[in-house]
Design a protein around this motif. Sequence first.
Motif, short mmCIF file in Angstrom:
data_model
loop_
_atom_site.label_atom_id
_atom_site.label_comp_id
_atom_site.label_asym_id
_atom_site.label_seq_id
_atom_site.Cartn_x
_atom_site.Cartn_y
_atom_site.Cartn_z
N ARG A 1 79.35 93.47 -29.36
CA ARG A 1 77.96 93.12 -29.09
C ARG A 1 77.79 92.73 -27.63
N PRO A 2 76.59 92.98 -27.08
CA PRO A 2 76.33 92.51 -25.71
C PRO A 2 76.34 90.99 -25.68
N SER A 3 76.94 90.43 -24.64
CA SER A 3 77.05 88.97 -24.55
C SER A 3 75.92 88.34 -23.75
N THR A 4 75.07 89.16 -23.13
CA THR A 4 73.91 88.65 -22.41
C THR A 4 72.72 89.59 -22.65
N LEU A 5 71.53 89.06 -22.43
CA LEU A 5 70.34 89.91 -22.53
C LEU A 5 70.38 90.99 -21.46
N ALA A 6 70.88 90.64 -20.27
CA ALA A 6 70.98 91.62 -19.19
C ALA A 6 71.90 92.77 -19.59
N GLU A 7 73.01 92.45 -20.26
CA GLU A 7 73.93 93.51 -20.71
C GLU A 7 73.26 94.40 -21.75
N ALA A 8 72.50 93.82 -22.65
CA ALA A 8 71.78 94.61 -23.64
C ALA A 8 70.82 95.58 -22.95
N CYS A 9 70.14 95.11 -21.90
CA CYS A 9 69.21 95.97 -21.17
C CYS A 9 69.95 97.08 -20.41
N ARG A 10 71.11 96.78 -19.89
CA ARG A 10 71.91 97.83 -19.23
C ARG A 10 72.31 98.90 -20.25
N ARG A 11 72.62 98.48 -21.45
CA ARG A 11 72.96 99.45 -22.50
C ARG A 11 71.75 100.33 -22.84
N ILE A 12 70.58 99.73 -22.87
CA ILE A 12 69.36 100.51 -23.14
C ILE A 12 69.14 101.53 -22.02
N ALA B 1 71.33 102.87 -20.30
CA ALA B 1 72.39 103.88 -20.41
C ALA B 1 72.19 104.80 -21.62
N GLY B 2 71.16 104.54 -22.42
CA GLY B 2 70.85 105.44 -23.52
C GLY B 2 70.96 104.87 -24.92
N GLN B 3 71.43 103.64 -25.07
CA GLN B 3 71.50 103.05 -26.41
C GLN B 3 70.08 102.76 -26.88
N PRO B 4 69.76 102.99 -28.15
CA PRO B 4 68.42 102.68 -28.64
C PRO B 4 68.06 101.20 -28.44
N PHE B 5 66.82 100.96 -28.08
CA PHE B 5 66.32 99.61 -27.80
C PHE B 5 66.61 98.67 -28.98
N ASP B 6 66.23 99.08 -30.19
CA ASP B 6 66.39 98.23 -31.35
C ASP B 6 67.85 97.86 -31.60
N LYS B 7 68.76 98.79 -31.38
CA LYS B 7 70.19 98.54 -31.59
C LYS B 7 70.71 97.55 -30.56
N ALA B 8 70.43 97.77 -29.29
CA ALA B 8 70.94 96.90 -28.23
C ALA B 8 70.39 95.48 -28.37
N ILE B 9 69.10 95.35 -28.58
CA ILE B 9 68.50 94.02 -28.70
C ILE B 9 68.93 93.36 -30.01
N GLY B 10 69.00 94.12 -31.08
CA GLY B 10 69.47 93.56 -32.35
C GLY B 10 70.89 93.03 -32.26
N ASP B 11 71.77 93.79 -31.61
CA ASP B 11 73.16 93.33 -31.44
C ASP B 11 73.20 92.07 -30.57
N PHE B 12 72.39 92.04 -29.52
CA PHE B 12 72.35 90.84 -28.68
C PHE B 12 71.87 89.64 -29.48
N LEU B 13 70.82 89.80 -30.28
CA LEU B 13 70.30 88.69 -31.06
C LEU B 13 71.34 88.17 -32.06
N GLN B 14 72.09 89.07 -32.66
CA GLN B 14 73.15 88.64 -33.59
C GLN B 14 74.16 87.75 -32.85
N ALA B 15 74.57 88.17 -31.65
CA ALA B 15 75.52 87.38 -30.85
C ALA B 15 74.88 86.06 -30.41
#
Length: 132
Positions: free
Chosen positions: A2-13, A15-29
Motif C-alpha cells: 500500500r502507498p504510505s503517503t497521500l503523495a505516493e498514492a497520487c504518484r501511482r495514479i 503512473a496509471g493506477q486507477p484512482f479508486d484503487k490508489a486512494i483506497g489502498d492509501f486509506l486502508q494504510a
Amino acid sequence: MRPSTLAEACRRIRAGQPFDKAIGDFLQAFYAEPSPAARSAMLAEEPPRFDDPRLDALIGGTAEYLFKRHAPDSPPPWIGDPSRTLDLPFFPNVGDDPGLREYLTFASPAEFKSRNVMVDDEPLRRANTPRP
C-alpha cells in the motif's frame, strides 16, 4: 504494498493506477496506523498535481478531511492552496440526477464543499475507519 503517503498514492495514479484503487489502498494504510503523529506524516508531503483540477481539489479535500478527523497537527500549507478549489461544483461519480446532486450539495463535508467538490457525508469511510 500500500502507498504510505497521500503523495505516493497520487504518484501511482499519475503512473496509471486507477484512482479508486490508489486512494483506497492509501486509506486502508492510513486508518490502520495507530499513531496520530504518523498519520500526520502520511499527509505532510504535497502530492503531485494532475492535469485535471477536479482531482487536485478532491485530493486537497481528502487531506483536509483526514487531518481534521485523525491527525493532531495543523494541516500543512499545501492543503489551503486556493488552486485546489474549483470555480464550479464537481459531483464525482454522479450522473445528471438533480435530486442526488441536491442531496450531495447538502451532505458534503465542509472540507470538500469549500472546494466545490460535492460528495457523500462520509466520503472516505472504509471498514477500518476509526470512530471518534
